[in-house]
Design an enzyme around this catalytic site. Structure first.
Site, short mmCIF file in Angstrom:
data_model
loop_
_atom_site.label_atom_id
_atom_site.label_comp_id
_atom_site.label_asym_id
_atom_site.label_seq_id
_atom_site.Cartn_x
_atom_site.Cartn_y
_atom_site.Cartn_z
NE ARG A 252 -0.54 -0.26 4.97
CZ ARG A 252 -1.22 -0.74 6.02
NH1 ARG A 252 -2.34 -0.64 6.02
NH2 ARG A 252 -0.39 -0.70 7.11
CD GLU A 253 4.83 0.84 3.19
OE1 GLU A 253 5.99 0.61 3.04
OE2 GLU A 253 4.30 0.48 4.64
CD GLU B 144 8.85 3.76 7.25
OE1 GLU B 144 7.62 4.10 6.64
OE2 GLU B 144 9.09 2.82 7.59
NE ARG C 198 2.78 -4.40 7.68
CZ ARG C 198 3.83 -3.41 8.18
NH1 ARG C 198 3.56 -2.05 7.79
NH2 ARG C 198 4.76 -3.91 8.79
O1 0X9 Z 1 7.08 -1.78 10.11
C1 0X9 Z 1 7.96 -1.66 8.94
O2 0X9 Z 1 8.29 -2.82 8.35
C2 0X9 Z 1 8.30 -0.49 8.43
N1 0X9 Z 1 7.23 0.63 8.63
S1 0X9 Z 1 6.12 0.82 7.79
O3 0X9 Z 1 5.24 1.68 8.42
N2 0X9 Z 1 6.54 1.23 6.27
O4 0X9 Z 1 5.58 -0.41 8.07
C3 0X9 Z 1 9.56 -0.05 9.14
C4 0X9 Z 1 11.01 -0.75 8.69
C5 0X9 Z 1 11.98 -0.37 9.30
N3 0X9 Z 1 13.21 -0.60 8.55
C6 0X9 Z 1 13.62 0.26 7.62
N4 0X9 Z 1 12.89 1.11 6.85
N5 0X9 Z 1 14.89 0.15 7.35
ZN ZN Z 2 6.23 -0.33 5.20
#
Ligand code: 0X9
Ligand code: ZN
Length: 795
Positions: A204-205, A405, A260
């Site tokens: 969804r991103e 992000e 997701r």
């Molecule tokens: O929860 C996650 O997997 C990520 N956030 S999200 O809101 N897009 O689901 C964070 C992952 C963290 N790690 C990196 N981005 N390196």
């Molecule tokens: Zn994510």
């Protein structure tokens, strides 16, 4: 994250017929998706829009402030919108119209971020349809589906086959290709370091696939015209995978915009494994909350590490190239730059390297459109997350693993408007370029954490921590050296710093007399024998610490009023004006106003913004509707040697829900407040905006001419809406370098008195040929006469 997916009552529209909502067991959407036909691969036909609906769903940001509130929130079984752990601070949830009254009744503070999710989804869809009709518009003006994205990477290869080639990482669960584009130049030979970047691990991103494709676009299109890009392509091989979760991505276009995970049939009526919890490094490790074992959870880690084809083929692809240097995993939303670790709160050995990278990327991003991103380790910056791509890249492959992000901070979340695709891509591109260039230019990471000392005390050896670790290359064990000398001429003395822990070493600066200086630099070798020097100029431009005693000129622990001004003409705040007292302290998840002053020991008072009543809410007596000013007494620093002003400050604006725009400003004046120069501005985001005491020190002459009429002012401003603003100040000190005691020239043994011993010592040195008293480079009769004259001249 331990929230359960909840039974929903969304309506399912198919060919104009609304189906009656199902309830119980697995969520309705899951039950429906089992029978849903995902035949609609392309989204261009509104008749075939069988997508799940979110009518009347609000996205709310809840600030959980107590254990009781967390229990209430858990019992409401709301669906998380972003995957923030409901352990602390602000968490976003999607709330159905049915659940919304329950949230209101629960008496928990919330801010509505999105009034009606379906309205945003509809608007996005309508916009995409309209866009399809247009010709000749920029590719990055609208979101593109899986097939369009793939075609675009192919068109880039067609444009520059000499630079780019297409590759396929492997197949998804539903046998879609995980496609990629490799970009590099012929210059630089084989085995160039690889930089791997991918988007859409979470389907969804949407903006992430676009941002990653933009990087491929820029690399291919600007090689000829941009010397910096040419150097990057001559240095690295770039592997770019816009969409590592094609099944999920297609699902967001055809069936459920909010999907997701991947599309694994979990066999119990639920679907999907969170791919970013499925990588095989510290998979499923404690603490709880880093991933979920429940199949219906948004962070379900899967039955085993690498159980999913998507993570398996991606990791195999990365592992098959031993030169892979860096791994970047692009997500949305929240505007963060995240590095290791996700699975533990402990610092990685390369914390200094990651801090440097995060800070550089954050400031490069800020430089493009002024977007504020926050950098830090995943675990402490957002939440515990284990089995992530970044942790695997760093922990299992020794790569520099981190991620972004993207925009925004929750105003639209995953439904980021299309006119932000390009600005977002531009800023991610800037951060990416900066990281590539920094690694190109830094073979190893050598630094002095906390900063190199600029002044040292007379006649005392000073221990100094040195960080020595990998950057583009790896350090040769035992190769670290510290070079020092007293004064600015003569050879440097080499010493071997001792290992402390991880990448930290301890070196020692030699004792030196008052008024002199110590010069130093650090050197180490890579495993391939390349020498890296810090600072790069080495002996030619070493670091310099002046040897001088420090004198405290002024110290104020706020226990008595030494002449401060509370409030200034023109202040606009309607509450929370500065006071000097013993603060009661307020809490909103974390302390917002300190309960204790900073002073260690007997002190209780500090300056802070508004005293509420004991037991009152966090919103009581915080700064509201404007700013309030605190001004120090007049500080006389005229004629002092290198005067410095230091203070402990506290600031909190990160509570209260709304995106923060508020700041805490500190200014200095050299003319008793007639004009001001900014020392620092805390916030609106980043370190020091969520409470906590921080020390800051400034060299006065870097800002104003030191005079006898210096004042410092502290301005806490509530400019935005719905915020909780608190500031505090304590333990202000003014220090300066003490003047070294004057030595009589004839005090040859430097013992503070001139007597016959000096005479005998001089004569002995003279006959040994080592008495260059006038410093002209040789010992001769002139030195003898000069010494005799000095000896008989009183001083
Ligand atoms: O929860 C996650 O997997 C990520 N956030 S999200 O809101 N897009 O689901 C964070 C992952 C963290 N790690 C990196 N981005 N390196
Ligand atoms: Zn994510």
């Amino acid at each position: 994250m331990d929230l359960m997916m909840t039974p929903k009552s969304k309506r399912w529209i198919a060919a104009g017929i609304s189906l009656v909502a199902l309830t119980g067991g697995a969520s309705n959407s899951e039950a429906r998706q089992q029978s849903a036909v995902e035949a609609v691969e392309h989204a261009g036909n509104p008749e075939q829009d069988r997508r799940e609906r979110y009518d009347g769903y609000r996205v709310v940001r809840v600030s959980i402030q107590s254990e009781r509130q967390r229990r209430v929130m858990t019992s409401l079984e709301l669906e998380p919108y972003n995957c923030r752990a409901p352990l602390f601070g602000a968490t976003d949830y999607m709330v159905s119209p049915e659940k919304f009254p329950l949230l209101k009744e629960a008496g928990i503070e919330y801010v509505v971020m999105i009034e009606n999710l379906q309205k945003l989804i509809d608007a996005e869809w309508a916009r995409i349809q309209a866009h399809h009709q247009q010709r000749g518009v920029d590719w990055f003006a609208e979101y593109k589906d899986y097939a369009q994205m793939r075609a675009y990477t192919q068109s880039l290869v067609a444009l520059r086959p000499d630079l780019a080639s297409n590759f396929v990482v492997g197949q998804s669960l539903q046998a879609r290709d995980i496609f990629g584009i490799r970009v590099t130049s012929a210059v630089g030979g084989p085995n160039k370091p690889g930089i791997f970047i991918h988007g859409l691990q979470h389907s969804r991103e949407w903006v992430t696939g676009m941002s990653v494709t933009y990087i491929a676009d820029r690399l291919v299109r600007t090689y000829e015209t941009d010397a910096e890009i040419r150097s990057l392509l001559d240095t690295y091989e770039f592997y770019i995978v816009p969409c590592m979760n094609p099944d999920g991505y297609v699902h967001t276009w055809t069936t459920n915009r909010m999907w997701r995970k991947n599309r694994r049939d979990n066999g119990d009526g639920t679907f999907g494994v969170d791919l970013n919890r499925n990588w095989g490094f510290q998979w499923g490790v404690l603490p709880a909350g880093g991933s979920s074992g429940a199949t219906n959870n948004e962070t379900y880690r899967g039955p085993s590490a690498f159980s999913e084809p998507e993570t398996t083929v991606m990791s195999n692809f990365v592992s098959s190239n031993p030169n892979m240097l860096m791994h970047i995993d692009v997500h949305s939303f929240s505007q963060l730059v995240l590095s290791a670790w996700g699975y533990t709160a402990e610092s990685p050995a390369d914390a200094g390297l990651f801090d440097t990278l995060n800070a550089g990327v954050v400031s490069s991003i800020f430089g493009v459109h002024g977007s504020t991103y926050v950098g830090g380790p995943t675990f402490t910056t957002i939440y515990p997350a284990n089995g992530t791509a970044s942790d695997w890249a760093y922990g299992a492959r020794n790569m520099i693993g981190w991620g972004v992000e993207c925009r925004d901070t929750g105003q639209t979340g995953f439904l980021l408007p299309a006119d932000q695709i390009l600005p977002n891509a531009e800023e991610v591109w800037a951060g990416f370029k900066w990281a590539g260039a920094w690694l190109r230019d830094n073979g190893l990471f050598i630094s002095i954490p906390g900063g190199a000392p600029s002044s040292v005390s007379p006649d005392l050896a000073l221990p100094m921590t040195i960080e020595f670790g990998r950057a583009r290359q790896f350090p040769q064990a035992g190769s670290l050296r510290l070079f020092t000398r007293v004064g600015s001429s003569g050879g440097f003395t080499e010493s071997v710093p001792s290992a402390v822990i991880g990448n930290l070493f301890l070196g020692t600066l030699p004792p030196a007399p008052c008024g002199s200086s110590v010069q130093f630099y650090v050197q180490g070798q890579t495993t391939s024998g390349v020498t890296v020097t810090f600072p790069p100029g080495g002996a030619g431009s070493p670091l310099v610490a002046n040897v001088s005693a420090v004198a405290t000129v002024f110290a104020d622990d706020a226990e008595a009023n030494l002449g401060w001004t509370l409030g200034a003409p023109g202040d606009t705040a309607t509450s929370g004006q500065w006071v000097r007292a013993n603060p009661i302290g307020t809490v909103s998840g974390v302390p917002v106003q300190p309960e204790d002053d900073h002073t260690v020991g007997a002190g209780v008072n500090c300056f802070f913004t508004g005293q509420g009543t004991a037991g009152g809410g966090a919103g009581q007596a915080d700064v509201d509707s404007g700013f309030t000013t605190l001004v120090t007494p007049v500080l006389d620093v005229g004629g002092l040697e290198n005067p410095r002003i230091g203070y402990w400050r506290w600031y909190s604006n990160a509570r209260g829900g709304a995106p923060e725009t508020d700041t805490f400003r500190v200014d200095i004046s050299g003319n008793n407040g007639a004009t001001w120069v900014n020392l620092e501005t805390v916030g609106p985001a980043g370190e020091g905006t969520d409470g906590g005491w921080f020390y800051r020190e400034f060299a006065v002459s870097e800002y104003i001419t030191p005079t006898s009429a210096v004042r410092v002012r502290f301005i806490a401003d509530d400019a935005g809406t719905g915020s909780l603003i608190e500031a505090a100040v304590d333990d202000v000190v003014v220090t300066a370098d003490a003047v070294c005691p004057v030595m009589c020239p004839a005090d040859f043994d430097e013992n503070g008195i001139v007597n016959s011993q000096d005479f005998f010592d001089f004569v002995a040195a003279f006959f040994a040929g080592d008495a260059d008293f006038n410093n002209d480079g040789s010992t001769n009769s002139q030195d003898f006469f000069d010494f005799i004259t000095a000896f008989f001249t009183p001083c």
